[in-house]
Scaffold this motif. Structure first.
Motif, PDB file in Angstrom:
ATOM      1  N   UNK A 182       0.838  -1.197   0.000  1.00 45.61           N
ATOM      2  CA  UNK A 182       0.000   0.000   0.000  1.00 45.61           C
ATOM      3  C   UNK A 182       0.875   1.250   0.000  1.00 45.61           C
ATOM      4  N   UNK A 183       0.325   2.297  -0.569  1.00 46.43           N
ATOM      5  CA  UNK A 183       1.021   3.578  -0.663  1.00 46.43           C
ATOM      6  C   UNK A 183      -0.026   4.676  -0.788  1.00 46.43           C
ATOM      7  N   UNK A 184       0.179   5.789  -0.113  1.00 47.62           N
ATOM      8  CA  UNK A 184      -0.753   6.910  -0.219  1.00 47.62           C
ATOM      9  C   UNK A 184      -1.229   7.397   1.128  1.00 47.62           C
ATOM     10  N   UNK A 185      -1.543   6.471   2.035  1.00 50.08           N
ATOM     11  CA  UNK A 185      -1.910   6.888   3.384  1.00 50.08           C
ATOM     12  C   UNK A 185      -0.746   7.621   4.043  1.00 50.08           C
ATOM     13  N   UNK A 186       0.472   7.223   3.688  1.00 56.37           N
ATOM     14  CA  UNK A 186       1.666   7.877   4.226  1.00 56.37           C
ATOM     15  C   UNK A 186       1.843   9.294   3.691  1.00 56.37           C
ATOM     16  N   UNK A 187       1.180   9.620   2.589  1.00 54.37           N
ATOM     17  CA  UNK A 187       1.215  10.991   2.098  1.00 54.37           C
ATOM     18  C   UNK A 187       0.166  11.836   2.808  1.00 54.37           C
ATOM     19  N   UNK A 188      -0.906  11.181   3.241  1.00 56.64           N
ATOM     20  CA  UNK A 188      -1.914  11.864   4.054  1.00 56.64           C
ATOM     21  C   UNK A 188      -1.383  12.132   5.460  1.00 56.64           C
ATOM     22  N   UNK A 189      -0.753  11.126   6.049  1.00 57.01           N
ATOM     23  CA  UNK A 189      -0.124  11.282   7.358  1.00 57.01           C
ATOM     24  C   UNK A 189       1.237  10.590   7.292  1.00 57.01           C
ATOM     25  N   UNK A 190       2.316  11.344   7.090  1.00 61.25           N
ATOM     26  CA  UNK A 190       3.646  10.742   6.959  1.00 61.25           C
ATOM     27  C   UNK A 190       4.040   9.937   8.195  1.00 61.25           C
ATOM     28  N   UNK A 191       4.995   9.015   8.031  1.00 60.78           N
ATOM     29  CA  UNK A 191       5.428   8.195   9.175  1.00 60.78           C
ATOM     30  C   UNK A 191       5.844   9.053  10.363  1.00 60.78           C
ATOM     31  N   UNK A 192       5.286   8.703  11.516  1.00 56.51           N
ATOM     32  CA  UNK A 192       5.624   9.331  12.796  1.00 56.51           C
ATOM     33  C   UNK A 192       5.252  10.813  12.862  1.00 56.51           C
ATOM     34  N   UNK A 193       4.448  11.288  11.912  1.00 58.16           N
ATOM     35  CA  UNK A 193       3.944  12.659  11.957  1.00 58.16           C
ATOM     36  C   UNK A 193       2.635  12.696  12.735  1.00 58.16           C
ATOM     37  N   UNK A 194       2.202  13.888  13.110  1.00 64.92           N
ATOM     38  CA  UNK A 194       0.967  14.055  13.870  1.00 64.92           C
ATOM     39  C   UNK A 194      -0.064  14.928  13.150  1.00 64.92           C
ATOM     40  N   UNK A 195       0.335  15.524  12.031  1.00 63.38           N
ATOM     41  CA  UNK A 195      -0.546  16.431  11.315  1.00 63.38           C
ATOM     42  C   UNK A 195      -0.878  15.883   9.939  1.00 63.38           C
ATOM     43  N   UNK A 196      -2.185  15.859   9.613  1.00 62.11           N
ATOM     44  CA  UNK A 196      -2.627  15.391   8.311  1.00 62.11           C
ATOM     45  C   UNK A 196      -2.259  16.399   7.224  1.00 62.11           C
ATOM     46  N   UNK A 197      -1.856  15.887   6.056  1.00 59.65           N
ATOM     47  CA  UNK A 197      -1.617  16.707   4.874  1.00 59.65           C
ATOM     48  C   UNK A 197      -2.793  16.474   3.922  1.00 59.65           C
ATOM     49  N   UNK A 198      -3.846  17.206   4.137  1.00 62.32           N
ATOM     50  CA  UNK A 198      -5.116  16.926   3.461  1.00 62.32           C
ATOM     51  C   UNK A 198      -5.092  17.347   1.994  1.00 62.32           C
ATOM     52  N   UNK A 199      -4.472  18.485   1.690  1.00 61.07           N
ATOM     53  CA  UNK A 199      -4.489  19.020   0.323  1.00 61.07           C
ATOM     54  C   UNK A 199      -3.096  18.924  -0.297  1.00 61.07           C
ATOM     55  N   UNK A 200      -3.012  18.592  -1.595  1.00 62.64           N
ATOM     56  CA  UNK A 200      -4.102  18.125  -2.439  1.00 62.64           C
ATOM     57  C   UNK A 200      -4.565  16.727  -2.020  1.00 62.64           C
ATOM     58  N   UNK A 201      -5.727  16.346  -2.478  1.00 62.05           N
ATOM     59  CA  UNK A 201      -6.308  15.064  -2.100  1.00 62.05           C
ATOM     60  C   UNK A 201      -5.396  13.916  -2.523  1.00 62.05           C
ATOM     61  N   UNK A 202      -5.156  13.000  -1.599  1.00 62.76           N
ATOM     62  CA  UNK A 202      -4.228  11.900  -1.841  1.00 62.76           C
ATOM     63  C   UNK A 202      -4.956  10.688  -2.436  1.00 62.76           C
TER      64      UNK A 202
END
Length: 269
Positions: free
Chosen positions: A156-176
């Motif tokens: 799988x790939x893509x959820x890590x662009x929404x929330x990178x490993x060990x990060x706490x903040x979502x990267x919502x835009x652009x849509x992943x």
């Protein structure tokens, strides 16, 4: 063996989780035909984000074969989360206790009942700098060899662009986009009927991880490192580098002090 009914709690969890997943991430799924229609099996999945269990769980739920995850025991306590974990049939892992092996026994029992048990063989979110699968623990291989059930590799790939490993903040835009790709069963037949020594389990685990990595290479259209990242080896190397740096600093400090000592001795004479 017929499929187990999904049940109230899983359907309720889907009602809660699917709408935000649909809003936050697009879907690019493949390989559902490799998910067995009947009987017990294991899925072995790479892990690169705290939210990827939801992205992968969405994929798996839509196949009609819901996964039973191995999850830390603290999630099974009181309250709604605990009730949901128990109600959906997740498997508690009691780390570093006398009950540590109970998760494997429960996983074996679930497979023998005809369930799907989902393993993250790495045991934690990858620490590979490029977010490729790293070396893995042998639990999935142990259950697979004991039950001789199918092992379906999933990348799988893509959820890590929404929330990178060990990060706490979502990267919502652009849509992943959530890319999930299941492959054909891993061929472990050459390990059947042999004593499950640490070396054999390690080799079987490497075969499983190699299949997952090849699927991820297809998703990313890139080549993974020849040697998987090994956190234990990296810790050893880091300690070695730290010791070498400390030794070098001590040598520099000693070298800097020598002229001063000689000068003081000369003045004393």
């Amino acid at each position: 063996m017929p499929r187990r009914r999904i049940g109230f709690w899983y359907r309720f969890a889907a009602v809660l989780c699917k709408p935000p997943l649909v809003v936050l991430i697009k879907r690019d799924w493949g390989g559902m035909e490799h998910i067995p229609a009947e009987g017990g099996f294991i899925t072995a999945v790479n892990h690169n984000s705290q939210v990827d269990p939801f992205a992968y769980g969405h994929f798996q739920y839509n196949t009609g074969r819901v996964p039973r995850f191995l999850a830390k025991s603290s999630l099974f306590g009181k309250g709604f989360v605990g009730a949901a974990m128990r109600g959906t049939g997740q498997i508690p892992v009691y780390r570093e206790t006398t009950d540590a092996l109970s998760a494997f026994r429960a996983a074996i029992a679930a497979v023998e009942r005809g369930e799907c048990v989902a393993f993250y063989p790495e045991g934690t979110i990858t620490r590979d700098p490029g977010q490729w699968p790293m070396t893995a623990k042998t639990g999935a291989a142990r259950v697979a060899l004991q039950t001789q059930c199918p092992v379906i590799p999933v990348a799988q790939w893509g959820a890590n662009e929404l929330l990178p490993p060990y990060a706490k903040k979502l990267h919502v835009f652009p849509r992943k986009t959530s890319h999930v790709l299941a492959g054909p069963p891993v061929d472990l037949t050459r390990f059947y009927g042999k004593e499950m020594t640490p070396d054999l389990l390690k080799e079987a685990t490497e075969v499983i991880m190699a299949d997952i990595t090849r699927l991820l290479e297809r998703i990313r259209d890139a080549k993974a490192p020849e040697v998987p990242y090994d956190p234990r080896r990296e810790r050893i190397e880091q300690r070695r580098r730290t010791a070498a740096e400390t030794q070098e600093l001590e040598a520099q400090a000693h070298a800097a002090l020598e002229p001063k000592v000689e000068q003081e001795e000369g003045q004393g004479t």
